[in-house]
Design an enzyme around this catalytic site. Structure first.
Site, PDB file in Angstrom:
ATOM      1  N   CYS A 165       0.805  -1.226   0.000  1.00  0.00           N
ATOM      2  CA  CYS A 165       0.000   0.000   0.000  1.00  0.00           C
ATOM      3  C   CYS A 165       0.835   1.271   0.000  1.00  0.00           C
ATOM      4  CB  CYS A 165      -0.967  -0.018   1.183  1.00  0.00           C
ATOM      5  SG  CYS A 165      -2.044  -1.460   1.154  1.00  0.00           S
ATOM      6  N   GLU A 316      -1.139   5.291  13.776  1.00  0.00           N
ATOM      7  CA  GLU A 316      -0.802   6.486  13.003  1.00  0.00           C
ATOM      8  C   GLU A 316      -0.956   7.737  13.865  1.00  0.00           C
ATOM      9  OE1 GLU A 316      -1.426   8.508   8.597  1.00  0.00           O
ATOM     10  OE2 GLU A 316      -2.788   6.909   9.233  1.00  0.00           O
ATOM     11  N   LYS A 337      -9.708   8.013   2.506  1.00  0.00           N
ATOM     12  CA  LYS A 337     -10.180   6.637   2.347  1.00  0.00           C
ATOM     13  C   LYS A 337     -11.592   6.468   2.921  1.00  0.00           C
ATOM     14  CE  LYS A 337      -5.659   4.252   2.387  1.00  0.00           C
ATOM     15  NZ  LYS A 337      -4.742   5.391   2.607  1.00  0.00           N
ATOM     16  N   HIS A 342      -9.927   1.951   0.224  1.00  0.00           N
ATOM     17  CA  HIS A 342      -8.472   1.829   0.208  1.00  0.00           C
ATOM     18  C   HIS A 342      -8.029   1.235  -1.124  1.00  0.00           C
ATOM     19  CE1 HIS A 342      -4.431   1.177   1.189  1.00  0.00           C
ATOM     20  NE2 HIS A 342      -4.521   0.435   2.283  1.00  0.00           N
TER      21      HIS A 342
END
Length: 415
Positions: A165, A316, A337, A342
């Site tokens: 990703c 995160e 997203k 995603h």
């Protein structure tokens, strides 16, 4: 000197569940719309997750000759469409004498899943003679870059990367470095993905990574919300035209933003999960700032990786706090997203394009479905509604399986 070469964004091409074309995507993003719906590409009845962010109404014949469509997996078709949008947006032409200075760098995390599944079924049903001669060139990841270079006659660096990703963020960052060091003057760069297939959705579902909010698709992707239960698979492509500034200036090109920094890091921790202290994301954001010569207090906006997974969003948040200290609470953060799903290996390309648009328009898109913020996710996530704001510096984060991370730093353009 090569190390003084500036790199600017002069074209953006986006294809996602929110629309086909950059204007359609930006309009939907700023309106806080969702592109998530019940899967139509196959019968999802037996799957625990039955929803995804499908591209709707895409006709490859709009962009590709009929005789060539069968030679290209859907992810290649999306890449060609998005590249054409970006090239047109930049008003680029490709004189033969300039072709060796124009490169292509297109990433994908998975590549031609649709083709692989179809041709495997043909093999099982009819034996090896039923495998299409176009199987390999349709499915392999670097053929998106190959087909785009053929389309535009781009004879410079021709590359692909496959880093989960983070893939298209790596492609853009490496393309930025190629121009900066003088190996190219223009790069068509980004990523493309088309993994809404039985094996794609089924595989992520087996990992228990996906939302199962099948009865409410548009509200299923909810980054940083306490009720989030997994991510939504999306598809599409995000392609940018990166151009050396003096070249762009000479042709009076519109400049969306300047790309000024690029960071890479590895978690070296786990194949699918980041460590609780957010070490890899923390270091990659710091690396992008160091590359750009930017202090934490200068960053105004972050387009978060923000997948809507319980663990990922929390980590995160931890990483942003570690990296920015007291300034973290002053940064506007959003996860687009929440609207697109995603896009896996194409996420970084799509979100880099969105970040460049945010800088250009001085407008940050929202995080939708953030109805009940998680107490452990306590930053300013621009809930529900877009925000007009000053954005001088903006980060776009991308984190991938295998612990691979990338971050791109954009700056509002100043001559």
């Amino acid at each position: 000197m090569a190390d003084r070469r500036r790199v600017v964004v002069t074209g953006i091409g986006l294809v996602s569940s929110l629309g086909i074309g950059t204007e359609a995507n930006w309009r939907s993003l700023t309106a806080g719309e969702s592109g998530v719906a019940t899967i139509t590409k196959f019968d999802p009845t037996e799957f625990s997750t039955q929803i995804a962010g499908e591209v709707k109404g895409f006709n490859p014949l709009t962009y590709i000759e009929k005789k060539d469509v069968k030679k290209m997996d859907v992810f290649i078709q999306y890449a060609i469409a998005a590249s054409q949008f970006a090239v047109d947006d930049a008003a680029l032409t490709f004189p033969p004498e300039e072709a060796p200075r124009v490169g292509v760098f297109i990433a994908s995390g998975i590549g031609g899943f649709t083709t692989i599944e179809r041709e495997h079924l043909a093999l099982i049903k009819g034996g090896p003679r039923k495998i299409s001669p176009f199987f390999i060139p349709s499915a392999i990841i670097n053929l998106a870059a190959g087909q785009v270079s053929i389309r535009f006659g781009a004879k410079g660096p021709n590359l692909a990367t496959c880093t989960a990703c983070s893939a298209s963020a790596h492609a853009l960052g490496d393309a930025f470095e190629l121009i900066k060091r003088g190996a190219a003057d223009v790069m068509i760069a980004g990523g493309s993905e088309a993994a809404i297939t039985p094996m794609g959705v089924g595989g992520f579902a087996a990992l228990r990574a996906l939302s199962t909010r099948n009865d409410d698709p548009r509200r299923a992707s909810r980054p940083f919300d306490r009720d989030r239960d997994g991510f939504i698979v999306g598809e599409g492509s995000g392609m940018l035209i990166l151009e050396e500034y003096e070249r762009a200036k000479a042709r009076n090109a519109r400049i969306y933003a300047e790309i000024v920094g690029y960071g890479m890091s590895a978690d070296a921790y786990h194949i699918t999960a980041p460590s609780e202290d957010g070490d890899g994301p923390f270091r990659v954001m710091g690396s992008a700032m160091e590359s750009a010569g930017v202090q934490p207090s200068q960053v105004d906006y972050i387009n978060a990786h923000g997948t809507s997974t319980p663990h990922g969003d929390r980590v995160e948040t931890v990483a942003i706090k570690r990296c920015f200290g007291d300034h973290a609470k002053k940064i506007a953060v959003s996860s687009t997203k929440s609207m697109t799903g995603h896009l896996l290996g194409a996420a970084g390309g799509l979100e880099a394009g969105i970040t460049a648009l945010a800088v250009y328009h001085q407008l940050a898109p929202p995080t939708i479905n953030l109805d009940h913020p998680d107490e452990e996710c306590d930053l300013d996530y621009i809930p529900l509604v877009k925000r007009e704001m000053k954005i001088e510096y903006a980060l776009s984060n991308s984190f991938g399986f295998g612990g691979t991370n990338a971050a791109l730093m954009f700056r509002r353009f100043h001559p």
